[in-house]
Design a protein around this motif. Structure first.
Motif, short mmCIF file in Angstrom:
data_model
loop_
_atom_site.label_atom_id
_atom_site.label_comp_id
_atom_site.label_asym_id
_atom_site.label_seq_id
_atom_site.Cartn_x
_atom_site.Cartn_y
_atom_site.Cartn_z
N GLY A 145 5.68 -20.23 -2.35
CA GLY A 145 6.65 -20.61 -1.32
C GLY A 145 8.06 -20.14 -1.59
N ALA A 146 8.29 -19.50 -2.74
CA ALA A 146 9.65 -19.06 -3.07
C ALA A 146 10.10 -17.93 -2.14
CB ALA A 146 9.72 -18.58 -4.51
N PRO A 147 11.34 -18.00 -1.64
CA PRO A 147 11.86 -16.93 -0.77
C PRO A 147 12.28 -15.72 -1.61
CG PRO A 147 12.98 -19.03 -0.38
CD PRO A 147 12.26 -19.14 -1.68
N LEU A 148 11.36 -14.83 -1.81
CA LEU A 148 11.63 -13.57 -2.50
C LEU A 148 10.77 -12.51 -1.85
CD1 LEU A 148 8.87 -13.32 -4.31
CD2 LEU A 148 10.14 -14.65 -5.96
N ILE A 149 11.01 -11.25 -2.21
CA ILE A 149 10.22 -10.15 -1.65
C ILE A 149 9.21 -9.71 -2.69
CG2 ILE A 149 10.27 -7.79 -0.80
CD1 ILE A 149 13.00 -8.31 0.35
N LEU A 150 7.94 -9.74 -2.30
CA LEU A 150 6.87 -9.27 -3.17
C LEU A 150 6.66 -7.77 -2.97
CD1 LEU A 150 4.19 -12.08 -2.77
CD2 LEU A 150 5.66 -11.66 -4.75
N ALA A 151 6.54 -7.05 -4.08
CA ALA A 151 6.32 -5.61 -4.01
C ALA A 151 5.36 -5.22 -5.12
CB ALA A 151 7.64 -4.85 -4.14
N GLY A 152 4.38 -4.40 -4.79
CA GLY A 152 3.36 -4.05 -5.76
C GLY A 152 3.69 -2.80 -6.55
N ASN A 153 3.50 -1.63 -5.95
CA ASN A 153 3.68 -0.38 -6.69
C ASN A 153 5.15 0.05 -6.72
OD1 ASN A 153 4.27 1.01 -4.22
ND2 ASN A 153 2.08 1.23 -3.83
N ASP A 154 5.41 1.16 -7.38
CA ASP A 154 6.79 1.61 -7.57
C ASP A 154 7.49 1.91 -6.24
OD1 ASP A 154 6.13 1.39 -10.20
OD2 ASP A 154 6.40 3.50 -10.71
N GLN A 155 6.77 2.55 -5.31
CA GLN A 155 7.40 2.90 -4.03
C GLN A 155 7.73 1.64 -3.23
OE1 GLN A 155 8.26 6.20 -3.00
NE2 GLN A 155 9.52 4.86 -1.72
N GLU A 156 6.83 0.68 -3.20
CA GLU A 156 7.10 -0.56 -2.49
C GLU A 156 8.30 -1.29 -3.10
OE1 GLU A 156 3.55 -2.85 -2.68
OE2 GLU A 156 2.48 -1.64 -1.19
N THR A 157 8.38 -1.27 -4.41
CA THR A 157 9.49 -1.94 -5.09
C THR A 157 10.81 -1.24 -4.77
OG1 THR A 157 7.99 -2.57 -6.89
CG2 THR A 157 10.36 -2.72 -7.33
N ALA A 158 10.80 0.09 -4.83
CA ALA A 158 12.02 0.85 -4.51
C ALA A 158 12.44 0.62 -3.06
CB ALA A 158 11.79 2.34 -4.77
N ASP A 159 11.48 0.62 -2.16
CA ASP A 159 11.80 0.40 -0.74
C ASP A 159 12.40 -0.99 -0.51
OD1 ASP A 159 10.86 2.92 -0.13
OD2 ASP A 159 8.92 2.22 0.62
N ALA A 160 11.83 -1.99 -1.18
CA ALA A 160 12.32 -3.36 -1.02
C ALA A 160 13.74 -3.49 -1.56
CB ALA A 160 11.39 -4.34 -1.72
#
Length: 204
Positions: A145-160
């Protein structure tokens, strides 16, 4: 909850209860926008191999992609025994007396961990301080329930990360929700009360 379910077959008559980790919540939130130039912060003890792995990914793969979208961005890596890493706009600070000045300055806190176990106290502390956080699913385990952005791979993390750096209003809104959630759901007092209530039930 997953750990409880794994232990359930062995508990027999012993009650199992999940009590979330609590954190000291500062009286006031830190600057939710951060200070210029926009910086990404990663904090960890680098005697722990999963933190070294995450730092290497940040410097070698994730942050260069962020810089393509946000040329003025900086990456700050803070913590004991940091690896020998170099890159454009990468600042390795090592062990510091207090993380708060770096946390206050940061626009985004990143936790791209893909190995290791346990609770990520630094992620919880960043939420309690009122900062926008981008984390891997592993780093966010136990923070339901924490308000944060989940990102899996490197590209998703960079985009976020890039998306938050380029949209101050969005990251401020996310940071404020993070602070509200941490104060309401994960204060140390709430955790203490849960332990005391469990103790009372077991001894009554």
């Amino acid at each position: 909850s997953r750990d409880r379910d794994a232990m359930a077959p062995y508990s027999r008559t012993t009650p199992l209860e999940v009590i979330p980790l609590g954190v000291e919540t500062p009286e006031r939130s830190l600057d939710p926008e951060g200070r210029p130039p926009p910086s990404v912060l990663f904090v960890g003890n680098f005697r722990h191999p999963p933190n070294i792995e995450a730092a290497k990914r940040l410097v070698g793969s994730i942050f260069p992609r962020v810089r393509r979208e946000c040329p003025d961005a900086e990456l700050h890596i803070v913590g004991d025994s940091p690896p020998d890493l170099q890159g454009p706009a990468v600042v390795i600070s090592g062990r510091v007396p207090s993380v708060e000045p770096w946390l206050a300055r940061a626009a985004v806190v990143a936790a791209p961990l893909v190995s290791g176990g346990g609770m990520r106290v630094k992620v919880l502390e960043a939420l309690a301080a009122g900062k926008a956080v981008v984390a891997s699913p592993l780093a966010a385990e136990g923070l339901d329930g924490a308000p944060l952005i989940l990102a899996g791979n490197d590209q998703e993390t960079a985009d976020a990360i890039s998306g938050l750096l380029n949209d101050p209003a969005r990251r401020v809104a996310l940071a404020r929700r993070a602070r509200e959630w941490a104060v309401a759901q994960r204060s140390c007092q709430r955790t203490v009360e849960a332990f005391e209530a469990l103790y009372e039930r077991l001894t009554s």
